[in-house]
Design an enzyme around this catalytic site. Sequence first.
Site, short mmCIF file in Angstrom:
data_model
loop_
_atom_site.label_atom_id
_atom_site.label_comp_id
_atom_site.label_asym_id
_atom_site.label_seq_id
_atom_site.Cartn_x
_atom_site.Cartn_y
_atom_site.Cartn_z
N LYS A 24 0.85 -1.20 0.00
CA LYS A 24 0.00 0.00 0.00
C LYS A 24 0.89 1.25 0.00
O LYS A 24 2.09 1.18 0.24
CB LYS A 24 -0.91 -0.01 1.22
CG LYS A 24 -0.19 0.04 2.55
CD LYS A 24 -1.15 -0.04 3.73
CE LYS A 24 -0.39 0.00 5.04
NZ LYS A 24 -1.29 -0.03 6.22
N TYR A 72 15.55 30.15 7.75
CA TYR A 72 14.34 30.88 8.10
C TYR A 72 14.22 31.04 9.62
O TYR A 72 14.52 30.13 10.39
CB TYR A 72 13.10 30.15 7.59
CG TYR A 72 12.86 30.30 6.11
CD1 TYR A 72 12.59 31.55 5.56
CD2 TYR A 72 12.87 29.19 5.27
CE1 TYR A 72 12.35 31.69 4.19
CE2 TYR A 72 12.63 29.31 3.92
CZ TYR A 72 12.38 30.57 3.38
OH TYR A 72 12.14 30.70 2.03
#
Length: 359
Positions: free
Chosen positions: A34, A254
């Site tokens: 999956k 940042y």
Amino acid sequence: MRPLVASIDLSAITHNYAVAKRCAPGRQAFAVVKANAYGHGVREVVTALHGIADGFAVACLEEAAEVRALHGEARILLLEGCFAADEYQFAAQLGLDVVLHNALQAQQLLAATLSRPLNVWLKLDSGMHRLGFSAAALREWHGHLHGAVQVAELNLLSHFACADERGSETIELQLEQFLELLDLDFAQRSLANSAAILTIPAAHMDWLRPGIMLYGATPFADLTAAELSVRPAMSLTAQLIACRDVAVGEAVGYGASWCAERQSRIGTVSCGYADGYPRHAPTGTPVIVRGQRVALVGRVSMDMLSVDLTDLPDAAEGDVVELWGAQLPVDEVAQAAGTIGYELLSKVTARVPRRYRNS
């Protein structure tokens, strides 16, 4: 081309599948593919396991259809079952094994007119309380479904909540609930995920469901992949695309969240959170440059991250950077970032090219 690639060793995946089978001689195993085979590429993984795997497990019909197109004969287990009544006919056309986890799904199956009967897995909620019938409800639905024209095999399945916590009382309680239903007539039984395959022989039953171990990561906090004899399948590698000197007190990234406490040399790496690297990875998370560990510094950006090269003076632009892989287990990176290897592997995004090999 942007220097970032996820290199997938398909031979590691076939090796890890064989490890699962060796843990439980005589049992069969659904390879769990999956979520695009946990980010490794479902087409390539299913192709590598073609002729080796006894079956495959997926989450939804779309995934099942993709696997069926690659493998015409293998058993394919639909782990969450069907979400609408009209999906049962499609499941029958694909020849799927279908999980039933609630009364509505069971009612829709019994009302369906199918081109051929389905292998059905009744899911027991043995203690995880996510999906599944209570023991009493499962007994009732076993009676309704046994011998129904829509049902070929009637099987039993459940899922551990704490198999990764060795010695957990929950494991024994769930195992007991499962075993108490075996007076019913079931053709096949499945309980063991990766953690149970590796450490709970009493849970092996007829079918195993290896997931994370297939890709060379560990389900345990206290056992490494190497200790479990599974090999990492994915190496995520980038490059140093810039190097610069940073003075004491200067900030990087940042928010200026990291400031140099010494004269520092900072490298910029061509990988960021838009590639699947965890944005919340803190300063100090390791990466590998020239075979040595260096530390991430500052915030991870969308396309880049920064590392401290001060103690690696020979590092230069163009050097390969391993974010995780053969030299640095994905589980270690995940632990540093406060998550699990499952998430990191499955979140490597589509813009990261996959390159495959059989080493």
